[in-house]
Write an enzyme that holds these catalytic residues in place. Structure first.
Site, short mmCIF file in Angstrom:
data_model
loop_
_atom_site.label_atom_id
_atom_site.label_comp_id
_atom_site.label_asym_id
_atom_site.label_seq_id
_atom_site.Cartn_x
_atom_site.Cartn_y
_atom_site.Cartn_z
N LYS A 42 -35.30 33.07 -43.34
CA LYS A 42 -35.36 31.85 -42.56
C LYS A 42 -36.81 31.40 -42.42
O LYS A 42 -37.09 30.25 -42.08
CB LYS A 42 -34.78 32.11 -41.14
CG LYS A 42 -33.37 32.65 -41.14
CD LYS A 42 -32.99 33.11 -39.73
CE LYS A 42 -31.64 33.79 -39.79
NZ LYS A 42 -31.41 34.64 -38.62
N GLY A 43 -37.72 32.34 -42.65
CA GLY A 43 -39.14 32.11 -42.35
C GLY A 43 -39.77 30.93 -43.05
O GLY A 43 -40.65 30.28 -42.50
N GLU A 98 -42.67 30.48 -49.17
CA GLU A 98 -42.49 31.62 -48.26
C GLU A 98 -43.35 31.46 -47.02
O GLU A 98 -44.33 30.73 -47.03
CB GLU A 98 -42.91 32.91 -48.99
CG GLU A 98 -41.77 33.85 -49.32
CD GLU A 98 -41.17 34.57 -48.11
OE1 GLU A 98 -41.25 34.07 -46.97
OE2 GLU A 98 -40.62 35.65 -48.33
N ASP A 99 -42.98 32.19 -45.99
CA ASP A 99 -43.79 32.17 -44.78
C ASP A 99 -45.03 33.04 -44.90
O ASP A 99 -46.13 32.63 -44.56
CB ASP A 99 -42.95 32.59 -43.55
CG ASP A 99 -42.17 33.90 -43.76
OD1 ASP A 99 -42.27 34.52 -44.85
OD2 ASP A 99 -41.46 34.31 -42.82
N ASP A 102 -46.92 39.88 -47.28
CA ASP A 102 -47.45 41.01 -46.52
C ASP A 102 -47.68 42.15 -47.51
O ASP A 102 -48.69 42.15 -48.22
CB ASP A 102 -46.42 41.33 -45.44
CG ASP A 102 -46.86 42.40 -44.47
OD1 ASP A 102 -48.05 42.54 -44.21
OD2 ASP A 102 -45.98 43.11 -43.94
N LYS A 130 -51.47 38.17 -45.92
CA LYS A 130 -52.15 39.31 -45.28
C LYS A 130 -52.63 40.23 -46.40
O LYS A 130 -51.97 41.23 -46.69
CB LYS A 130 -51.15 40.09 -44.43
CG LYS A 130 -50.96 39.65 -43.01
CD LYS A 130 -50.10 40.71 -42.31
CE LYS A 130 -49.44 40.18 -41.09
NZ LYS A 130 -48.45 41.13 -40.54
N PHE A 151 -49.66 41.07 -36.09
CA PHE A 151 -48.30 40.54 -36.17
C PHE A 151 -48.30 39.08 -35.74
O PHE A 151 -48.67 38.75 -34.62
CB PHE A 151 -47.32 41.37 -35.33
CG PHE A 151 -45.91 41.13 -35.77
CD1 PHE A 151 -45.40 41.77 -36.88
CD2 PHE A 151 -45.10 40.21 -35.09
CE1 PHE A 151 -44.10 41.51 -37.32
CE2 PHE A 151 -43.81 39.95 -35.52
CZ PHE A 151 -43.31 40.60 -36.63
N ASP A 158 -40.93 35.08 -37.08
CA ASP A 158 -40.29 35.55 -35.85
C ASP A 158 -40.79 36.90 -35.39
O ASP A 158 -41.32 37.70 -36.16
CB ASP A 158 -38.78 35.65 -36.05
CG ASP A 158 -38.41 36.85 -36.94
OD1 ASP A 158 -38.88 36.89 -38.10
OD2 ASP A 158 -37.69 37.76 -36.47
N ARG A 164 -39.76 31.36 -33.87
CA ARG A 164 -39.83 30.62 -35.15
C ARG A 164 -40.21 29.16 -34.91
O ARG A 164 -40.81 28.52 -35.76
CB ARG A 164 -38.50 30.67 -35.89
CG ARG A 164 -38.10 32.04 -36.40
CD ARG A 164 -36.90 31.93 -37.34
NE ARG A 164 -36.23 33.20 -37.55
CZ ARG A 164 -36.60 34.11 -38.47
NH1 ARG A 164 -37.64 33.90 -39.23
NH2 ARG A 164 -35.91 35.22 -38.61
P1 IMP Z 1 -43.48 41.81 -47.66
O1 IMP Z 1 -43.97 43.04 -46.95
O2 IMP Z 1 -44.60 41.07 -48.34
O3 IMP Z 1 -42.35 42.14 -48.58
O4 IMP Z 1 -42.95 40.82 -46.52
C1 IMP Z 1 -41.66 40.95 -46.01
C2 IMP Z 1 -41.36 40.02 -44.88
O5 IMP Z 1 -41.82 40.63 -43.68
C3 IMP Z 1 -41.99 38.64 -44.85
O6 IMP Z 1 -41.35 37.70 -45.65
C4 IMP Z 1 -41.79 38.30 -43.38
O7 IMP Z 1 -40.49 37.81 -43.15
C5 IMP Z 1 -41.97 39.64 -42.71
N1 IMP Z 1 -43.31 39.76 -42.09
C6 IMP Z 1 -44.40 40.37 -42.58
N2 IMP Z 1 -45.44 40.27 -41.75
C7 IMP Z 1 -45.00 39.57 -40.67
C8 IMP Z 1 -45.61 39.13 -39.44
O8 IMP Z 1 -46.80 39.34 -39.14
N3 IMP Z 1 -44.81 38.43 -38.59
C9 IMP Z 1 -43.51 38.16 -38.85
N4 IMP Z 1 -42.89 38.55 -39.98
C10 IMP Z 1 -43.63 39.25 -40.89
MG MG Z 2 -39.86 36.11 -45.05
#
Ligand code: IMP
Ligand code: MG
Length: 180
Positions: A42-43, A98-99, A102, A130, A151, A158, A164
């Protein structure tokens, strides 16, 4: 939910201005083409809607929702499609919206999967990055902001499904951490 408050990290004006810039850049980079935006729910939804308004080209939209197997995004690199796209990607200029990137695990898996659907081009656009947390390499073409390893919430992101709707990017500060 732990006791916390939200501190403004990026104001609504800063976020909106940056999204407008990315929209203008995409407009230049894809001149003469139709862009197909793929929102990762949803992000990515708030960012995609705002971004789409600033792309001065024919734009089509689609949505997908993914989750990691076992529900723990951190431990698994394999994502499960919860809701797949409605339209095929073949021959389209696809921008995944994407939002946040990470660890990069979700996106690197997703991008490989979408590449198999033979789009004309496939690029990734994220509101936040990040970089300190990256474990899996993922090529990001458009980034709104690099953020530190905190965070963050708002603009689609969220904490336990809330925040959100904040029109800015906030940092969740856990109250017992303060003054540390
Ligand atoms: P990935 O670790 O790059 O696979 O990210 C996975 C998902 O974790 C992202 O798409 C976000 O939905 C969530 N996420 C990572 N960091 C944050 C944060 O700081 N706040 C909220 N959601 C996060
Ligand atoms: Mg996401």
């Amino acid at each position: 939910m732990l006791k916390h408050h939200v501190k403004v990290l990026l104001t609504e004006q800063e976020v909106d201005k940056r999204i407008q810039e990315i929209g203008e850049q995409i407009t230049k980079d894809f001149a003469g083409k139709t862009v197909h935006l793929v929102c990762v729910l949803k992000g990515g939804s708030f960012f995609m809607c705002e971004l789409a308004k600033h792309i001065d080209l024919p734009v089509s939209l689609d949505f997908m929702s993914v989750s990691s197997y076992g529900g723990d995004t951190k431990s698994s690199g394999v994502v499960k499609i919860v809701k797949d796209l409605d339209e095929p990607l073949q021959g389209k200029d696809v921008i995944v919206v994407e939002d946040i990137v990470d660890s990069g695990r979700t996106l690197s898996y997703l991008m490989e999967m979408l590449k198999d659907r033979r789009p004309a081009s496939l690029t990734l656009c994220t509101l936040l990055d990040k970089p300190d947390r990256r474990v899996t390499d993922v090529e990001v073409k458009y980034t709104g902001f690099k953020v530190p390893d905190v965070f963050v919430v708002g603009y689609g992101l969220d904490y336990d499904q809330i925040y959100r709707n904040l029109p800015y990017i906030g940092e969740v500060v856990f109250d017992e951490e303060e003054g540390k």
